[in-house]
Design an enzyme around this catalytic site. Structure first.
Site: not given
Ligand SMILES: Cc1cc2nc3c(=O)[nH]c(=O)nc-3n(C[C@H](O)[C@H](O)[C@H](O)COP(=O)(O)OP(=O)(O)OC[C@H]3O[C@@H](n4cnc5c(N)ncnc54)[C@H](O)[C@@H]3O)c2cc1C
Length: 390
Positions: A125, A128, A160, A243, A375
């Site tokens: 997928q 992100s 992933s 999901e 969050e």
């Molecule tokens: C094990 C694992 C597998 C994954 N696999 C995939 C995959 O296969 N394909 C894919 O596309 N993605 C994948 N992801 C990504 C996942 O969808 C993102 O990590 C997730 O959406 C959070 O985005 P970010 O890591 O960019 O954090 P950010 O969005 O940068 O967030 C950072 C912090 O800010 C907080 N925050 C952000 N916006 C807000 C808001 N509006 N209000 C309050 N707090 C906020 C968040 O809660 C977090 O604590 C995976 C993640 C993990 C951990």
């Protein structure tokens, strides 16, 4: 909330349980490489699919059983109960399949659906990006139409199993002037195309199952566009809704973890008192038991909602939020029960259960991030369940 299963559902459960008791492979968590583990899991999925136990919720014409939501729930529950390995092609089975069945062209369904269930082709997928995770609509990956192809340029992250995937579902901006969810399209990308570079990311568990994916002038034929041009955001909402929803596997896994933890807490280390002699730990264990039961009720409520209305609704955020935070509290309690020995890696002589608890503790730190952070779930509950202002 409906607390009963129908005779047909109980029959489905009994047939599955009988099959699993004869076929589940011996548990193994000591693969030399991730590739070895993926090979083992691929063979397991092929075996499950040959007997019709993968994608049971898919319509019959695409290789499923046309099973109900409840039967699919029972399937996840029974697989976990039998300690069966997880299906490796779950992105294909749970996200890609339902999305293509709903939005794909006939040609796309014929080409891509059949190899998904027997794990002949794996999917990833590509949603992100750096700076577009929670705020996915901020994505910047571009797809420019040139002749019969889109030329895709950008970077994805946390993808992933990208290193094992044959295909990826990708969101890219096809209208360069657009902002937010507008002007995004949903494409199928051949992961072996020239211009695709995959760099694994090592996690604290030691595993490197997710990756950075760089796309440099990658050619994607126009027939790989899913749904109409610029309408990818709406299609992605369907993918993402699959999901969340219920999490029977996590419920059963945590019930088994708790039972194991209770046994460990009752058994004293040589010359020491059992952990259950500590009144604070006793309270934490009782709290963990209550929370596992509450996870069951959250699941059942969503299941009832799915049965009645066909979709989980924003309340499914309650299930995801509750189980992921419950898991981290349970693992914190486990680390207190196990003390310093709980922090020994697999292979170390003093490791408890060969270090499985430490690995599990570290793995579940990710639970409050993937499929939407805590969050973000709280925002959804505040705005869409409680109707509070933004
Ligand atoms: C094990 C694992 C597998 C994954 N696999 C995939 C995959 O296969 N394909 C894919 O596309 N993605 C994948 N992801 C990504 C996942 O969808 C993102 O990590 C997730 O959406 C959070 O985005 P970010 O890591 O960019 O954090 P950010 O969005 O940068 O967030 C950072 C912090 O800010 C907080 N925050 C952000 N916006 C807000 C808001 N509006 N209000 C309050 N707090 C906020 C968040 O809660 C977090 O604590 C995976 C993640 C993990 C951990």
């Amino acid at each position: 909330m409906d607390l009963t299963f129908t005779p047909d559902e109980e029959e489905f459960r009994a047939a599955l349980r009988a099959w699993l008791s004869a076929h589940v492979p011996a548990a193994s968590d000591d693969f030399t490489t991730l590739a070895d583990e993926v090979r083992f899991l691929t063979a397991w999925q092929r075996q499950l699919a040959a007997s019709g136990w993968v994608g049971v919720h898919w319509p019959r014409e695409y290789g499923g059983r046309g099973a109900t939501t409840t039967e699919n729930y029972i399937l996840q529950e029974e697989l976990a109960r039998a300690r069966a390995p997880e299906v490796i092609g779950r992105i294909g089975v749970n996200l890609v399949g339902p999305t293509l069945i709903h939005h794909g062209s006939e040609a796309q369904k014929r080409r891509y659906l059949p190899p998904i269930l027997p794990a002949e082709e794996l999917w990833c997928q590509l949603f992100s990006e750096p700076n577009a995770g929670s705020d996915l609509a901020a994505l910047r990956c571009r797809a420019e139409r040139r002749g019969d192809a889109f030329i895709v340029t950008g970077q994805k992250v946390w993808t992933s199993y990208a290193q094992f995937a044959h295909w990826g579902i990708l969101l890219a901006r096809t209208d360069p002037e657009s902002k937010g969810g507008k002007g995004i399209s949903f494409l199928i990308v051949d992961m072996r195309s020239p211009g695709v570079t995959i760099r694994p990311l090592r996690q604290m568990t030691g595993s490197d199952e997710f990756n950075e994916v760089f796309l440099e002038d990658v050619q994607v034929p126009i027939e790989n566009l899913v749904g109409p041009l610029h309408q990818g955001w709406q299609i992605a909402q369907l993918t993402l809704s699959h999901e969340r929803g219920t999490s029977p596997r996590q419920l059963v896994v945590h019930r088994m973890l708790l039972n194991e933890l209770l046994a460990l807490a009752r058994t004293p280390a040589p010359g020491a008192r059992p952990a259950t002699a500590d009144p604070v730990i006793r309270q934490q264990l009782a709290q963990a038991f209550i929370e596992v039961e509450m996870t069951k009720l959250h699941n059942w409520r969503t299941l009832t909602q799915l049965r009645r209305h066909g979709k989980p609704g924003p309340e499914s955020s309650l299930v995801k939020l509750f189980w992921s935070e419950m898991s981290q509290r349970l693992h914190d309690t486990a680390m207190q029960v196990l003390g310093v020995q709980g922090q020994c890696w697999p292979g170390e002589p003093r490791a408890v259960a060969n270090g499985r608890w430490l690995r599990s503790y570290q793995y579940y730190r990710a639970a409050t991030i993937f499929a939407g952070t805590s969050e973000v779930q709280r925002n959804i509950i505040a705005q869409r369940v409680l109707g509070l202002p933004r």
